[in-house]
Design a protein around this motif. Sequence first.
Motif, PDB file in Angstrom:
ATOM      1  N   ASP A  65       0.834  -1.209   0.000  1.00 52.68           N
ATOM      2  CA  ASP A  65       0.000   0.000   0.000  1.00 52.68           C
ATOM      3  C   ASP A  65       0.868   1.259   0.000  1.00 52.68           C
ATOM      4  O   ASP A  65       0.583   2.215  -0.727  1.00 52.68           O
ATOM      5  CB  ASP A  65      -0.941   0.023   1.214  1.00 52.68           C
ATOM      6  CG  ASP A  65      -2.050  -1.024   1.119  1.00 52.68           C
ATOM      7  OD1 ASP A  65      -2.327  -1.496  -0.010  1.00 52.68           O
ATOM      8  OD2 ASP A  65      -2.624  -1.356   2.164  1.00 52.68           O
ATOM      9  N   THR A  68       2.484   1.697  -3.447  1.00 55.73           N
ATOM     10  CA  THR A  68       1.490   2.217  -4.397  1.00 55.73           C
ATOM     11  C   THR A  68       1.298   3.717  -4.187  1.00 55.73           C
ATOM     12  O   THR A  68       1.204   4.483  -5.153  1.00 55.73           O
ATOM     13  CB  THR A  68       0.146   1.468  -4.246  1.00 55.73           C
ATOM     14  OG1 THR A  68       0.380   0.087  -4.539  1.00 55.73           O
ATOM     15  CG2 THR A  68      -0.911   2.012  -5.180  1.00 55.73           C
ATOM     16  N   HIS A  69       1.250   4.159  -2.924  1.00 54.48           N
ATOM     17  CA  HIS A  69       1.097   5.586  -2.624  1.00 54.48           C
ATOM     18  C   HIS A  69       2.326   6.364  -3.100  1.00 54.48           C
ATOM     19  O   HIS A  69       2.202   7.458  -3.669  1.00 54.48           O
ATOM     20  CB  HIS A  69       0.858   5.787  -1.124  1.00 54.48           C
ATOM     21  CG  HIS A  69       0.405   7.169  -0.777  1.00 54.48           C
ATOM     22  ND1 HIS A  69       0.540   7.697   0.474  1.00 54.48           N
ATOM     23  CD2 HIS A  69      -0.178   8.153  -1.518  1.00 54.48           C
ATOM     24  CE1 HIS A  69       0.063   8.931   0.490  1.00 54.48           C
ATOM     25  NE2 HIS A  69      -0.370   9.225  -0.717  1.00 54.48           N
TER      26      HIS A  69
END
Length: 176
Positions: A65, A68-69
Amino acid sequence: MTTTKWAIDPTHSEIGFKVKHMMFTNVSGKFTKFDASIESDETDFENAKIQFTGAIDSIATGNADRDTHLVSADFFDAEKFPEIKFVATSFTKIKDSEYDLTGDLTMHGVTKSIKLPAEFSGLMKDPWGNTKLAFSLEGKINRKDWGLNWNSALETGGVLVGEEVRLVIELQFIKQ
């Protein structure tokens, strides 16, 4: 004068970074896809031509996550700016195995000059007859200088992501 070309040995190199999270712990990451080269006089690396590129979409911090950010428009915007690039403008021997590496770092569409201390770790032949050399580099940059401004305020004061990014780089090259 003979010019020698050196290519990165990616299996024995690491382009790493650390950033403060919540102002009191470090989060580490690295680029898993990169390329680098050196062109130098056979006997001295002073004023060597040094280049590096890293694929933004290869950032790995151990958390999918977060990765991805980081590649999103909030940070690196990998779709618009797919790589980070460094081109040396000088490589100056300070003493023995210590050098100063100065060059232009381009990321997120911004180019700024940075200076990193570099330690020449040595030159030797591996068991297969390849001549290798290694450098270690450490330094600090402020991510906001390249327009990487995203952050989130904490209820307790301060911010979620530190501005200072520590670079921790280990490079091994193979003589071509």
